[in-house]
Write a protein that holds these residues in place. Sequence first.
Motif, PDB file in Angstrom:
ATOM      1  N   ARG A  48       0.844  -1.198   0.000  1.00 30.91           N
ATOM      2  CA  ARG A  48       0.000   0.000   0.000  1.00 30.91           C
ATOM      3  C   ARG A  48       0.873   1.239   0.000  1.00 30.91           C
ATOM      4  O   ARG A  48       2.061   1.192   0.310  1.00 30.91           O
ATOM      5  N   THR A  49       0.254   2.357  -0.321  1.00 32.58           N
ATOM      6  CA  THR A  49       0.976   3.623  -0.286  1.00 32.58           C
ATOM      7  C   THR A  49       1.169   4.073   1.153  1.00 32.58           C
ATOM      8  O   THR A  49       0.450   3.638   2.060  1.00 32.58           O
ATOM      9  N   ALA A  50       2.118   4.970   1.354  1.00 27.82           N
ATOM     10  CA  ALA A  50       2.242   5.672   2.629  1.00 27.82           C
ATOM     11  C   ALA A  50       1.079   6.669   2.717  1.00 27.82           C
ATOM     12  O   ALA A  50       0.429   6.976   1.706  1.00 27.82           O
ATOM     13  N   TRP A  51       0.805   7.161   3.908  1.00 26.78           N
ATOM     14  CA  TRP A  51      -0.180   8.241   4.036  1.00 26.78           C
ATOM     15  C   TRP A  51       0.306   9.402   3.178  1.00 26.78           C
ATOM     16  O   TRP A  51       1.498   9.762   3.207  1.00 26.78           O
ATOM     17  N   HIS A  52      -0.575   9.968   2.383  1.00 23.64           N
ATOM     18  CA  HIS A  52      -0.203  11.093   1.527  1.00 23.64           C
ATOM     19  C   HIS A  52      -1.444  11.902   1.162  1.00 23.64           C
ATOM     20  O   HIS A  52      -2.569  11.505   1.478  1.00 23.64           O
ATOM     21  N   ARG A  53      -1.230  13.013   0.490  1.00 20.70           N
ATOM     22  CA  ARG A  53      -2.341  13.847   0.014  1.00 20.70           C
ATOM     23  C   ARG A  53      -1.929  14.490  -1.301  1.00 20.70           C
ATOM     24  O   ARG A  53      -0.753  14.518  -1.661  1.00 20.70           O
ATOM     25  N   HIS A  54      -2.918  15.005  -2.008  1.00 19.19           N
ATOM     26  CA  HIS A  54      -2.706  15.663  -3.297  1.00 19.19           C
ATOM     27  C   HIS A  54      -3.362  17.042  -3.237  1.00 19.19           C
ATOM     28  O   HIS A  54      -4.531  17.139  -2.836  1.00 19.19           O
ATOM     29  N   PRO A  55      -2.661  18.086  -3.645  1.00 13.44           N
ATOM     30  CA  PRO A  55      -3.217  19.434  -3.518  1.00 13.44           C
ATOM     31  C   PRO A  55      -4.512  19.647  -4.305  1.00 13.44           C
ATOM     32  O   PRO A  55      -5.349  20.445  -3.912  1.00 13.44           O
ATOM     33  N   PHE A  56      -4.700  18.904  -5.405  1.00  9.04           N
ATOM     34  CA  PHE A  56      -5.897  19.061  -6.218  1.00  9.04           C
ATOM     35  C   PHE A  56      -6.798  17.829  -6.175  1.00  9.04           C
ATOM     36  O   PHE A  56      -7.723  17.704  -6.965  1.00  9.04           O
ATOM     37  N   GLY A  57      -6.518  16.905  -5.269  1.00 11.48           N
ATOM     38  CA  GLY A  57      -7.305  15.689  -5.166  1.00 11.48           C
ATOM     39  C   GLY A  57      -6.799  14.612  -6.106  1.00 11.48           C
ATOM     40  O   GLY A  57      -5.790  14.770  -6.788  1.00 11.48           O
ATOM     41  N   VAL A  87     -10.789  11.275  -4.096  1.00 10.34           N
ATOM     42  CA  VAL A  87     -10.105  11.797  -2.913  1.00 10.34           C
ATOM     43  C   VAL A  87     -10.121  13.320  -3.008  1.00 10.34           C
ATOM     44  O   VAL A  87      -9.708  13.893  -4.031  1.00 10.34           O
ATOM     45  N   ALA A  88     -10.588  13.978  -1.975  1.00 10.69           N
ATOM     46  CA  ALA A  88     -10.706  15.439  -1.984  1.00 10.69           C
ATOM     47  C   ALA A  88      -9.328  16.110  -1.933  1.00 10.69           C
ATOM     48  O   ALA A  88      -8.361  15.530  -1.423  1.00 10.69           O
ATOM     49  N   PRO A  89      -9.221  17.327  -2.438  1.00  6.24           N
ATOM     50  CA  PRO A  89      -7.956  18.051  -2.349  1.00  6.24           C
ATOM     51  C   PRO A  89      -7.476  18.138  -0.900  1.00  6.24           C
ATOM     52  O   PRO A  89      -8.244  18.464   0.009  1.00  6.24           O
ATOM     53  N   GLY A  90      -6.200  17.788  -0.699  1.00  5.81           N
ATOM     54  CA  GLY A  90      -5.597  17.880   0.628  1.00  5.81           C
ATOM     55  C   GLY A  90      -5.973  16.771   1.594  1.00  5.81           C
ATOM     56  O   GLY A  90      -5.505  16.750   2.729  1.00  5.81           O
ATOM     57  N   GLU A  91      -6.816  15.823   1.187  1.00  8.56           N
ATOM     58  CA  GLU A  91      -7.276  14.749   2.076  1.00  8.56           C
ATOM     59  C   GLU A  91      -6.166  13.701   2.270  1.00  8.56           C
ATOM     60  O   GLU A  91      -5.666  13.130   1.295  1.00  8.56           O
ATOM     61  N   TRP A  92      -5.795  13.443   3.518  1.00  4.99           N
ATOM     62  CA  TRP A  92      -4.797  12.421   3.844  1.00  4.99           C
ATOM     63  C   TRP A  92      -5.431  11.051   3.627  1.00  4.99           C
ATOM     64  O   TRP A  92      -6.533  10.784   4.107  1.00  4.99           O
ATOM     65  N   HIS A  93      -4.721  10.171   2.926  1.00  4.67           N
ATOM     66  CA  HIS A  93      -5.261   8.858   2.606  1.00  4.67           C
ATOM     67  C   HIS A  93      -4.141   7.885   2.243  1.00  4.67           C
ATOM     68  O   HIS A  93      -2.995   8.293   2.055  1.00  4.67           O
ATOM     69  N   TRP A  94      -4.500   6.618   2.137  1.00  2.78           N
ATOM     70  CA  TRP A  94      -3.623   5.595   1.566  1.00  2.78           C
ATOM     71  C   TRP A  94      -4.486   4.652   0.750  1.00  2.78           C
ATOM     72  O   TRP A  94      -5.704   4.609   0.914  1.00  2.78           O
ATOM     73  N   HIS A  95      -3.850   3.870  -0.137  1.00  2.00           N
ATOM     74  CA  HIS A  95      -4.559   2.882  -0.939  1.00  2.00           C
ATOM     75  C   HIS A  95      -3.579   1.802  -1.360  1.00  2.00           C
ATOM     76  O   HIS A  95      -2.381   2.050  -1.465  1.00  2.00           O
ATOM     77  N   GLY A  96      -4.105   0.601  -1.556  1.00  2.00           N
ATOM     78  CA  GLY A  96      -3.243  -0.505  -1.948  1.00  2.00           C
ATOM     79  C   GLY A  96      -4.031  -1.787  -2.094  1.00  2.00           C
ATOM     80  O   GLY A  96      -5.258  -1.771  -2.166  1.00  2.00           O
ATOM     81  N   ALA A  97      -3.297  -2.912  -2.120  1.00  2.35           N
ATOM     82  CA  ALA A  97      -3.903  -4.220  -2.338  1.00  2.35           C
ATOM     83  C   ALA A  97      -4.363  -4.844  -1.027  1.00  2.35           C
ATOM     84  O   ALA A  97      -3.808  -4.577   0.038  1.00  2.35           O
TER      85      ALA A  97
END
Length: 118
Positions: A48-57, A87-97
């Motif tokens: 899975r990914t590390a916890w992260h966020r994206h400025p534009f979602g 995923v909303a802009p700036g929302e902390w999340h992770w995703h994976g298998a």
Amino acid sequence: MHVSATPRHTDAAPPEWVTGAAWVDELAVPEGPSRVRVDSVHFAPGARTAWHRHPFGQVLHVTEGTGRAQSRGGAVRTLRPGDTVRVAPGEWHWHGAAPDTFMTHLAVQEVADSAYLS
């Protein structure tokens, strides 16, 4: 219009981005005024990914396998082929298998880094 054979190449996801093994096929990178990036990401079972966020979602669309995703403070969600996660802009999340299966998803996001722009 420009048509290219995809994927251009497959790269291992950097270890600072993931726990476990994952690979990224770059499908579309920003060109000209566009800032849209599209990757096909393949996760090994339990990766899975590390916890992260994206400025534009970000938009994730599962194409195969079973996955999981979580927003900070939320429940872990099970993802199946055909599911789409927004995923909303700036929302902390992770995703994976999921622990026992590979999972592939398309990841679509607008990048803020001007280094991606031509």
